[in-house]
Design a protein around this motif. Structure first.
Motif, PDB file in Angstrom:
ATOM      1  N   LYS A  72       0.830  -1.212   0.000  1.00  0.00           N
ATOM      2  CA  LYS A  72       0.000   0.000   0.000  1.00  0.00           C
ATOM      3  C   LYS A  72       0.862   1.259   0.000  1.00  0.00           C
ATOM      4  CE  LYS A  72      -4.029  -2.170   1.943  1.00  0.00           C
ATOM      5  NZ  LYS A  72      -5.112  -2.134   2.865  1.00  0.00           N
ATOM      6  N   LYS A  73       1.974   1.161  -0.744  1.00  0.00           N
ATOM      7  CA  LYS A  73       2.908   2.265  -0.822  1.00  0.00           C
ATOM      8  C   LYS A  73       3.727   2.097  -2.099  1.00  0.00           C
ATOM      9  CE  LYS A  73       6.521   4.540   1.793  1.00  0.00           C
ATOM     10  NZ  LYS A  73       7.538   4.438   2.813  1.00  0.00           N
ATOM     11  N   ARG A  76       9.971   4.843  -3.579  1.00  0.00           N
ATOM     12  CA  ARG A  76      10.559   6.027  -4.219  1.00  0.00           C
ATOM     13  C   ARG A  76      11.703   5.652  -5.146  1.00  0.00           C
ATOM     14  NH1 ARG A  76      10.950  11.120  -0.042  1.00  0.00           N
ATOM     15  NH2 ARG A  76       8.754  11.085   0.477  1.00  0.00           N
ATOM     16  N   LEU A 138      -3.072   6.036  -3.920  1.00  0.00           N
ATOM     17  CA  LEU A 138      -1.692   5.669  -3.567  1.00  0.00           C
ATOM     18  C   LEU A 138      -0.680   6.573  -4.274  1.00  0.00           C
ATOM     19  CD1 LEU A 138      -1.183   3.295  -1.688  1.00  0.00           C
ATOM     20  CD2 LEU A 138      -0.512   1.950  -3.665  1.00  0.00           C
ATOM     21  N   LYS A 141      -0.835  10.135  -2.802  1.00  0.00           N
ATOM     22  CA  LYS A 141      -0.194  10.125  -1.468  1.00  0.00           C
ATOM     23  C   LYS A 141       1.327  10.101  -1.622  1.00  0.00           C
ATOM     24  CE  LYS A 141      -3.533   7.816   1.549  1.00  0.00           C
ATOM     25  NZ  LYS A 141      -3.806   6.564   2.281  1.00  0.00           N
ATOM     26  N   HIS A 142       1.814   9.292  -2.543  1.00  0.00           N
ATOM     27  CA  HIS A 142       3.249   9.160  -2.801  1.00  0.00           C
ATOM     28  C   HIS A 142       3.857  10.529  -3.132  1.00  0.00           C
ATOM     29  CE1 HIS A 142       6.972   7.529  -4.537  1.00  0.00           C
ATOM     30  NE2 HIS A 142       6.710   8.208  -5.648  1.00  0.00           N
TER      31      HIS A 142
END
Length: 154
Positions: A72-73, A76, A138, A141-142
């Motif tokens: 759920k992420k 980077r 997602l 949010k990122h």
């Protein structure tokens, strides 16, 4: 879709700081991340609206399962934004405000779309409406986390 609208409001609240950068966090400015997020939302919503729901067929995709369901992420620095959603040219308060209004307008009929409205994601395969909404939350949010890290360090 309420989650996404809340995130869009958070993006909107950062527009005044669009010129802020921190190369230790990202090569893009706050404005770049806002514009990229808005372009992504707009392009994907438009793709879903133009899709043929009867063409949708679910297929298991490990990357999609791992990122959208387990982690759920979005990690980077692991992927590069497709050219179609990369901001080009000068970014300004005016250009960001125009992009924001365009996204808000495009989102108005989202709830009425068929549950199998879809778009082809380059890593996760074809996403239906619910998966698309999860991805957009997602993804936004990122980029908001990156924006917040840029602003925190200045």
């Amino acid at each position: 879709m309420q989650n996404l609208q809340n995130l869009i409001s958070q993006l909107e609240s950062k527009i005044s700081q669009f010129e802020t950068t921190n190369l230790a966090v990202s090569g893009g400015s706050v404005g770049w991340h806002i514009e990229h997020s808005l372009k992504t939302i707009d392009q994907i919503i438009t793709a879903c609206k133009n899709s043929n729901p009867s063409d949708y067929q679910w297929h298991f995709n490990f990357k999609r399962f791992l990122i959208l369901t387990v982690a759920k992420k979005i990690p980077r620095g692991k992927a590069k934004a497709p050219k179609i959603v990369r901001p080009e040219g000068d970014i300004s308060t005016e250009s960001l405000t125009l992009s924001l209004e365009k996204v808000k307008e495009n989102l108005k009929n989202w709830e009425s779309l068929d549950k199998n409205a879809n778009f082809p994601h380059p890593f996760f395969g074809v996403l239906n409406k619910k998966e698309t909404e999860n991805f957009l939350v997602l993804h936004t949010k990122h980029h908001l986390m990156i924006v917040n890290d840029i602003l925190k360090s200045n």
